[in-house]
Design a protein around this motif. Structure first.
Motif, PDB file in Angstrom:
ATOM      1  N   TYR A 168      57.243  48.625  15.603  1.00 29.36           N
ATOM      2  CA  TYR A 168      55.955  49.313  15.502  1.00 29.36           C
ATOM      3  C   TYR A 168      55.995  50.620  16.285  1.00 29.36           C
ATOM      4  O   TYR A 168      56.801  50.793  17.208  1.00 29.36           O
ATOM      5  N   LYS A 169      55.082  51.533  15.951  1.00 31.48           N
ATOM      6  CA  LYS A 169      54.940  52.796  16.684  1.00 31.48           C
ATOM      7  C   LYS A 169      54.315  52.515  18.046  1.00 31.48           C
ATOM      8  O   LYS A 169      53.560  51.559  18.221  1.00 31.48           O
ATOM      9  N   GLY A 170      54.627  53.368  19.018  1.00 34.50           N
ATOM     10  CA  GLY A 170      53.971  53.315  20.316  1.00 34.50           C
ATOM     11  C   GLY A 170      54.373  52.164  21.213  1.00 34.50           C
ATOM     12  O   GLY A 170      53.638  51.814  22.130  1.00 34.50           O
ATOM     13  N   VAL A 171      55.514  51.555  20.967  1.00 38.95           N
ATOM     14  CA  VAL A 171      56.000  50.479  21.829  1.00 38.95           C
ATOM     15  C   VAL A 171      57.305  50.946  22.482  1.00 38.95           C
ATOM     16  O   VAL A 171      57.930  51.892  22.016  1.00 38.95           O
ATOM     17  N   PRO A 172      57.742  50.289  23.553  1.00 42.83           N
ATOM     18  CA  PRO A 172      58.961  50.738  24.241  1.00 42.83           C
ATOM     19  C   PRO A 172      60.248  50.664  23.415  1.00 42.83           C
ATOM     20  O   PRO A 172      61.142  51.481  23.604  1.00 42.83           O
ATOM     21  N   ALA A 173      60.351  49.716  22.496  1.00 39.35           N
ATOM     22  CA  ALA A 173      61.594  49.567  21.718  1.00 39.35           C
ATOM     23  C   ALA A 173      61.798  50.791  20.825  1.00 39.35           C
ATOM     24  O   ALA A 173      60.882  51.195  20.106  1.00 39.35           O
ATOM     25  N   PRO A 174      63.003  51.380  20.865  1.00 40.09           N
ATOM     26  CA  PRO A 174      63.239  52.593  20.091  1.00 40.09           C
ATOM     27  C   PRO A 174      63.611  52.376  18.622  1.00 40.09           C
ATOM     28  O   PRO A 174      63.349  53.236  17.790  1.00 40.09           O
ATOM     29  N   THR A 175      64.242  51.245  18.308  1.00 46.41           N
ATOM     30  CA  THR A 175      64.728  51.033  16.944  1.00 46.41           C
ATOM     31  C   THR A 175      64.422  49.624  16.450  1.00 46.41           C
ATOM     32  O   THR A 175      64.065  48.747  17.231  1.00 46.41           O
ATOM     33  N   ASN A 176      64.613  49.445  15.153  1.00 45.15           N
ATOM     34  CA  ASN A 176      64.424  48.132  14.522  1.00 45.15           C
ATOM     35  C   ASN A 176      65.468  47.145  15.029  1.00 45.15           C
ATOM     36  O   ASN A 176      66.516  47.540  15.531  1.00 45.15           O
ATOM     37  N   LEU A 177      65.180  45.851  14.864  1.00 45.01           N
ATOM     38  CA  LEU A 177      66.150  44.818  15.218  1.00 45.01           C
ATOM     39  C   LEU A 177      67.367  44.961  14.301  1.00 45.01           C
ATOM     40  O   LEU A 177      67.210  45.120  13.087  1.00 45.01           O
TER      41      LEU A 177
END
Length: 194
Positions: A168-177
């Motif tokens: 999702y946008k606006g979360v700490p994770a930069p990329t998809n799993l």
């Protein structure tokens, strides 16, 4: 009388031959562990080996975890509703087309899978490596209410992923799993081979 006259030639040859044989055995016993130390350990071989799993018993909407190369691999059997909801979350996603993601060519589609009903992703958050929780319930109040169509929630820092492993946008994770190499042959899933 010369010195050589009292020497038994046959006995000398037997002693030389037996000494050479014992020496050869000694060299082989030392060399074998040394050469074997160059081979990968059983643990290292197993870490890279493909893993198979019978997925026929997974019920619709359920998830199982398979270990591959020391990482958890999430295998989700998506319902038709779950697959249909993937389109609804696209505006909320950071990389809905998976352009920046690690995945095999055959997973570069809307469902990020070989078969729309089966999702196979690494269960490691792309932010700092925590294990996200599987949250398939639609409308979960703690995850966005009406905007939540099921997916994965990382409890460490709050990253969210949809049911295709897209962030999702606006979360700490930069990329998809990441989607690992895998194949599905009837009820058998093989992770590590395409």
């Amino acid at each position: 009388m010369s010195h050589a006259e009292g020497v038994n030639i046959k006995r000398r040859r037997v002693l030389i031959a037996s000494t050479a044989a014992i020496g050869a055995v000694g060299v082989a016993s030392v060399a074998t562990p040394f050469v074997r130390s160059w081979y990968p350990s059983a643990k290292a071989e197993a870490a890279g080996a493909a893993v198979t799993q019978d997925i026929s018993a997974i019920e619709d909407g359920m998830m199982i975890v398979v270990k591959y190369r020391g990482k958890p691999i999430f295998v989700v059997k998506r319902t038709d509703e779950m697959v249909a909801n993937l389109e609804k979350v696209k505006p909320q996603l950071s990389d809905p087309e998976s352009a920046e993601s690690i995945q095999p060519e055959y997973a570069k589609n809307e469902t990020r899978s070989r078969e729309p009903s089966i999702l196979v992703v690494e269960g490691v958050c792309t932010h700092l490596g925590c294990a996200p929780n599987y949250r398939p319930e639609v409308g979960a109040a703690d995850l966005g209410g009406a905007n939540w169509y099921g997916g994965f929630f990382c409890p460490c820092h709050g990253s969210l992923y949809d049911l295709a492993g897209r962030v999702y946008k606006g979360v700490p994770a930069p990329t998809n799993l990441p989607v690992p190499e895998h194949s599905i042959d009837g009820p058998i899933l093989t992770v590590g081979e395409a």
